[in-house]
Design a protein around this motif. Structure first.
Motif, PDB file in Angstrom:
ATOM      1  N   ARG A 183       0.999  -1.036   0.123  1.00 41.57           N
ATOM      2  CA  ARG A 183      -0.063  -0.025  -0.157  1.00 41.57           C
ATOM      3  C   ARG A 183       0.822   1.157  -0.104  1.00 41.57           C
ATOM      4  O   ARG A 183       1.592   1.271   0.972  1.00 41.57           O
ATOM      5  CB  ARG A 183      -0.901   0.228   1.344  1.00 41.57           C
ATOM      6  N   LEU A 184       0.531   2.115  -0.928  1.00 36.92           N
ATOM      7  CA  LEU A 184       1.375   3.168  -1.188  1.00 36.92           C
ATOM      8  C   LEU A 184       0.642   4.509  -1.100  1.00 36.92           C
ATOM      9  O   LEU A 184      -0.352   4.421  -2.276  1.00 36.92           O
ATOM     10  CB  LEU A 184       2.419   3.007  -2.125  1.00 36.92           C
ATOM     11  N   PRO A 185       0.705   5.507  -0.432  1.00 31.93           N
ATOM     12  CA  PRO A 185      -0.092   6.782  -0.647  1.00 31.93           C
ATOM     13  C   PRO A 185       0.342   7.508  -2.032  1.00 31.93           C
ATOM     14  O   PRO A 185       1.498   7.667  -2.425  1.00 31.93           O
ATOM     15  CB  PRO A 185       0.326   7.476   0.503  1.00 31.93           C
ATOM     16  N   ALA A 186      -0.575   7.846  -2.716  1.00 30.56           N
ATOM     17  CA  ALA A 186      -0.575   8.559  -4.114  1.00 30.56           C
ATOM     18  C   ALA A 186      -1.242   9.497  -4.176  1.00 30.56           C
ATOM     19  O   ALA A 186      -2.317   9.921  -3.258  1.00 30.56           O
ATOM     20  CB  ALA A 186      -0.555   7.474  -5.062  1.00 30.56           C
ATOM     21  N   ALA A 187      -1.116  10.426  -5.217  1.00 31.42           N
ATOM     22  CA  ALA A 187      -1.858  11.694  -5.421  1.00 31.42           C
ATOM     23  C   ALA A 187      -3.130  11.611  -5.412  1.00 31.42           C
ATOM     24  O   ALA A 187      -4.044  12.190  -4.869  1.00 31.42           O
ATOM     25  CB  ALA A 187      -1.215  12.476  -6.468  1.00 31.42           C
ATOM     26  N   ALA A 188      -3.432  10.658  -6.284  1.00 30.78           N
ATOM     27  CA  ALA A 188      -4.868   9.944  -6.339  1.00 30.78           C
ATOM     28  C   ALA A 188      -5.627   9.225  -5.463  1.00 30.78           C
ATOM     29  O   ALA A 188      -6.660   8.548  -5.707  1.00 30.78           O
ATOM     30  CB  ALA A 188      -5.032   9.530  -7.761  1.00 30.78           C
ATOM     31  N   GLY A 189      -4.862   9.098  -4.270  1.00 29.02           N
ATOM     32  CA  GLY A 189      -5.442   8.191  -3.346  1.00 29.02           C
ATOM     33  C   GLY A 189      -4.387   7.082  -3.155  1.00 29.02           C
ATOM     34  O   GLY A 189      -3.325   7.103  -3.890  1.00 29.02           O
ATOM     35  N   GLU A 190      -4.853   6.103  -2.562  1.00 28.37           N
ATOM     36  CA  GLU A 190      -3.797   4.757  -2.113  1.00 28.37           C
ATOM     37  C   GLU A 190      -3.654   3.986  -3.276  1.00 28.37           C
ATOM     38  O   GLU A 190      -4.836   3.596  -3.896  1.00 28.37           O
ATOM     39  CB  GLU A 190      -4.331   4.067  -0.951  1.00 28.37           C
TER      40      GLU A 190
END
Lengths: 567, 390
Positions: free
Chosen positions: B131-138
């Motif tokens: 799981r990696l936080p990203a700009a468009a959500g996880e």
């Protein structure tokens, strides 16, 4: 280990025999307790009103079908099983293989296996049973053919999880006789069925050990299965030593703990959820028309389209707007339901598939945000200033139909109603009718467009060891809208399956509430209760150490249909 | 499908001398190769199965391809499954090695996007969820590894010398085990205890065969397997016994079968075995017999009887007894003398599952225990010895 007095010994027929028995007694005292013992009758009590031992008639997700499957697993065998270490173990099939595309599967049948009436199991028997079950249960209708001692299962598309499916409770091998009875190869066979006497609801099945079982004779001589036993009576029977294996409902768990009873718990196998229809939950429909149509007291013509004038139907089609499903989901306090209402006997559910089955359920989360729920609730209806009918939209509460059986469902429904009211959504609980209780063995599968459409509390009992098959079954049975991009794709890997489940959850047609394990109370004499964490029992491996007074199996009437099971 | 006659002689002289035939021959050859490869693919479904390390490396590559996330990552690896921690560490190392070759990995305290990798499990697989936080959500990526990829392999324990030594483990059923030191040509007679010199052979009784494992350079290797031809083992109680007779042979008792394995006269020879069917007693009528005490095969021992151990320090005699109540519980072996009750045991050994069989060595300086490991699902053979002092 305790010596068990028997009528045979008590009769004291011959001194040598008594001496031999005394020696056996001494040996029993001297031997370590790990030696399983043969003999005795295992008494099982179930809450389900009846048993249906025909796998083709089981309803996907129905809790009562799961109870039937537990007993059926003592009568029938599958081609293979899955052990708790993730290994597929041979049962009626000794070998299997598939092509590179996982479309064509071959199973080599074990030789020398007999049905309970002594007739041999043939590949044609297995093929006929599987074909019938695939037609009843599987959306992919494969062709099952026989090639020598092999079964060949040919699918039109890839089915990489066939082994998981065949190891699941539904896929038993049987022979259907001309009289309609089912014959199995399992460790027991049904010897007698005693219907509920007048004025009671408890019927009785007597199963006897199959001496010729290919996997070995079961340890106990007989099973006595009572069905339709109320939960409280089961608990009392367990305490009194009248029953060896009982179901314990979650609301009685505290009492069972206080009484120091032996209780085994599975992983969560029962999901409680709210089901909304697509129009009510979908992101870009004129949502609440159908929900409004189901409002209690539709005396103002709420079933008419015109009734939607009170609703906010101006949802833009390109940007999803919050829906009733969103508001409801945000209003629900699942932690309180699980920890307070159900006394920590349940887990809050944020997904359709449980963690033990999918492996990824922990990624999902269900937010509780009452303020946001109130905002959405308010936006769903035209403001009173615009309509000139202040509060008219909620003049009658939404009906929450309780399709699931039992006290737990009632408790949950009441709590949902409270949470919804806190968010400004009036909800009235419509209890499960007596007629439905009596006629339906399950709580799922009701048509979405029936008169109970719109808002229901349902329960779903997981029955497949294949994540994909379970999710597909849930979507098909509950008539959930498949995710538009994923419905034609087989979910071969967990990531695809996760994406698919995420999309279906986002559609808010089904809102998970809590998941419950299965609790089984065990008598003090029950040994080697080696049930699987997904809830499957192994009654043939259970033995009795004799702490409960054993009695010889009562004489039974002539077995019907040569040891067959009448479906 | 028509198979081209590849092996028939082409007309004229050598086919390769003629460019036209060379072309045909080469195309036929390629076609043949294609068919052969296709057939192999059909017949060997697991040929493409990847190793656990391959799976985590693939997961690392797919995580590295997430462009929506910060470039620098810190990794938090958590194992919430029944995967042994040692295996989890190996997978983590493979993951980090692959990921670090593609994306910069930050030190634990350095500011970076947190990549969480969790090992969970399903009934059939271990699931690695990244799981990696990203700009468009996880962003979520997953990889699965069959749980059977971690089934126990042959091991020779060497770190359990205080009281128990793992000799052997296998996923298949073990009914009994016997250890013999004085095998002709293997060790001189009277050369000391098996445990002391480590030259013993282990006879492992399985439902379908008697397997003989021989010590070789610190590892047990299979020396010989004697199958029970035509015999079908049927017993839920996992009954079966192997014991050494005074004549040096191994007597095997199974439900419905008695066998005798005869040792080789010289080192170069192998074991042989003769079997004879045994009659099983018929179950008595429930109405006339004590149902609670009947067993279908009374002459076959199946219980872990107490065994005798002799202390190498003072030659005192002790008994080793099992404690568990049934096969669902981890077991404990207790050391007592002839006068002691269980509660007075002077030493105890814990196991990860029920002890199903115990046999004492001839010199009684050690014993073998067959254990079913409830955590791994494997059958294990331990050598139990008494250790003087601590």
């Amino acid at each position: 280990m305790r010596f068990i007095a028997s009528p045979w010994f008590a009769a004291g027929r011959l001194f040598p025999a008594a001496l031999a028995a005394a020696l056996a007694c001494a040996a029993a005292f001297a031997a370590p307790a790990t030696l399983p013992r043969y003999g005795g009758t295992l008494v099982v009590e179930l809450h389900a009103p009846s048993l249906i031992l025909d796998p083709a008639k089981w309803k996907s997700g129905a809790p009562d079908s799961a109870a039937s499957a537990q007993i059926a697993s003592a009568v029938f065998d599958r081609l293979l099983t899955l052990d708790r270490f993730g290994r597929f173990q041979p049962a009626l099939a000794t070998e299997w293989s598939h092509d590179a595309a996982s479309r064509r599967w071959q199973f080599t049948l074990r030789s020398g296996v007999q049905f309970s009436d002594g007739s041999p199991l043939t590949a044609a028997d297995a093929a006929a049973a599987l074909q019938e079950l695939f037609v009843a249960l599987s959306p992919a209708k494969p062709a099952v053919t026989v090639s020598g001692a092999r079964l060949v299962v040919q699918f039109s598309s890839a089915v990489p999880d066939l082994l998981e499916q065949l190891a699941s409770p539904h896929y038993f091998i049987f022979r259907r006789t001309a009289a309609g009875a089912l014959l199995g190869t399992g460790p027991f066979f049904v010897k007698e069925f005693i219907p509920a006497p007048g004025g009671t609801a408890i019927s009785h099945y007597k199963l006897a050990a199959n001496e010729h079982c290919w996997a070995g004779r079961p340890f106990v001589d007989a099973l006595e299965v009572y069905v339709g036993v109320p939960p409280l009576r089961q608990l009392i029977d367990l305490q009194l030593g009248k029953a060896d294996v009982v179901e314990i409902s979650p609301d009685l768990m505290r009492r069972a703990a206080q009484e120091n009873l032996r209780v085994w718990a599975s992983s969560p196998v029962l999901l409680y959820a709210l089901q909304l229809n697509a129009e009510a939950s979908g992101p870009d429909k004129a949502g609440l028309e159908k929900v409004s149509a189901d409002q209690a007291g539709t005396e103002k013509g709420g079933t008419e389209k015109g009734g939607a004038g009170k609703l906010n139907t101006a949802h833009a089609t390109d940007t999803p707007k919050p829906t009733l499903g969103d508001a409801l989901s945000l209003s629900l306090d699942r932690a309180t339901m699980a920890n307070v209402l159900l006394q920590r006997q349940a887990e809050p559910a944020a997904s359709f598939l449980p963690q033990w089955l999918s492996g990824y359920a922990f990624v999902f989360s269900m937010e509780t945000n009452l303020e946001r729920a109130k905002e959405i609730s308010a936006t769903l209806f035209v403001s009173s200033s615009a309509s000139g009918a202040s509060g008219a939209a909620w003049s009658s509460p939404l009906r929450l139909h309780v399709d699931a059986a039992g006290d737990v469902a009632k408790l949950l429904a009441e709590r949902v109603a409270i949470n919804a009211r806190q968010a400004g959504i009036p909800v009235q609980v419509q209890p499960r009718s007596f007629a439905r209780d009596a006629s339906s063995s399950g709580s799922t599968g009701a048509a979405k467009n029936s008169d109970t459409a719109g808002f229901r509390l349902i329960s779903w009992r997981y029955s497949s060891l294949s994540q994909r098959a379970e999710l597909d079954s849930m979507i098909a049975t509950l008539q959930l809208a498949p995710a538009p991009d994923e419905k034609d794709k087989p979910a071969d890997d967990p990531e695809q399956l996760y994406l698919r489940e995420r999309q279906v959850i986002a559609a808010r047609e089904l809102i998970p509430l809590v998941m419950l394990p299965e609790y089984i109370g065990l008598g003090t004499g029950v040994r080697d209760w080696m049930a699987e964490r997904w809830g499957e029992w192994h009654l043939a491996d259970v033995w009795l150490d004799g702490k409960r007074p054993l009695s010889s199996p009562a004489p039974v009437s002539t077995p019907s249909a040569a040891g067959g099971v009448h479906p | 499908m028509r198979i081209l006659p590849l092996l028939s002689s082409p007309p004229c002289n050598s086919p390769l001398s003629n460019p036209r035939w060379a072309l045909i021959f080469s195309s036929r050859f390629l076609f043949f190769i294609f068919i052969a490869l296709f057939s192999v693919t059909l017949c060997v479904p697991n040929a493409s199965a990847q190793t656990p390390e391959d799976a985590v490396r693939g997961l690392a590559r797919r995580v590295a391809e997430i462009h929506d996330a910060p470039e620098k990552l810190s990794v938090e690896w958590t194992n919430i499954s029944s995967l042994p921690e040692s295996e989890s560490i190996l997978l983590r190392e493979a993951f980090l090695k692959e990921l670090s070759s593609r994306r910069p990995i930050a030190a634990p305290e350095a500011p970076a996007a947190l990549l969480q990798v969790v090992v969970r499990e399903t009934p059939t697989d271990f699931l690695l969820v990244a799981r990696l936080p990203a700009a468009a959500g996880e962003e979520v990526r997953m990889a699965s590894v069959a749980r059977t990829a971690f089934l126990p392999v042959m091991t020779r324990g060497n770190g359990l010398r205080l009281a128990k030594q793992l000799l052997w483990q296998q996923p298949e059923t073990i009914l009994d085990a016997v250890e013999i030191a004085e095998i002709p040509g293997n060790a001189p007679s009277g050369a000391g205890t098996a445990a002391a010199n480590g030259v013993a052979d282990i006879f492992v009784l399985k439902p379908d065969a008697l397997a003989i494992y021989r010590d070789g350079e610190g590892r047990l290797t299979e020396f010989q397997e004697l199958p029970f031809s035509g015999y079908k083992y049927v017993s839920r109680a996992l009954r079966g016994e192997a014991r050494r007779n005074k004549d040096g042979n191994i007597a095997i008792t199974l439900p419905g079968l008695n066998c005798a394995a005869h040792g080789p006269a010289t080192a170069g020879e192998r074991w042989s075995m003769q079997c004879t069917p045994a009659t099983l007693p018929q179950p008595p009528s429930p109405a006339t017999s004590p149902v609670a005490s009947w067993t279908p095969s009374t002459e076959v021992a199946g219980e872990p009887k107490p065994v005798t151990l002799t202390s190498s320090c003072d030659a005192t005699s002790w008994r080793l007894i099992a404690e568990a109540s049934d096969w669902t519980q981890p077991d404990r072996l207790l050391l007592v003398n002839a006068e002691m009750k269980r509660e007075e045991a002077v030493a105890a050994l814990d196991f990860a599952g029920p002890v199903r069989r115990m046999t004492s060595a001839e010199d009684e300086n050690s014993a073998l225990a067959v254990v079913f490991n409830l955590s791994s699902g494997s059958y294990e053979i331990y050598r139990i010895t008494m250790v003087c002092g601590r």
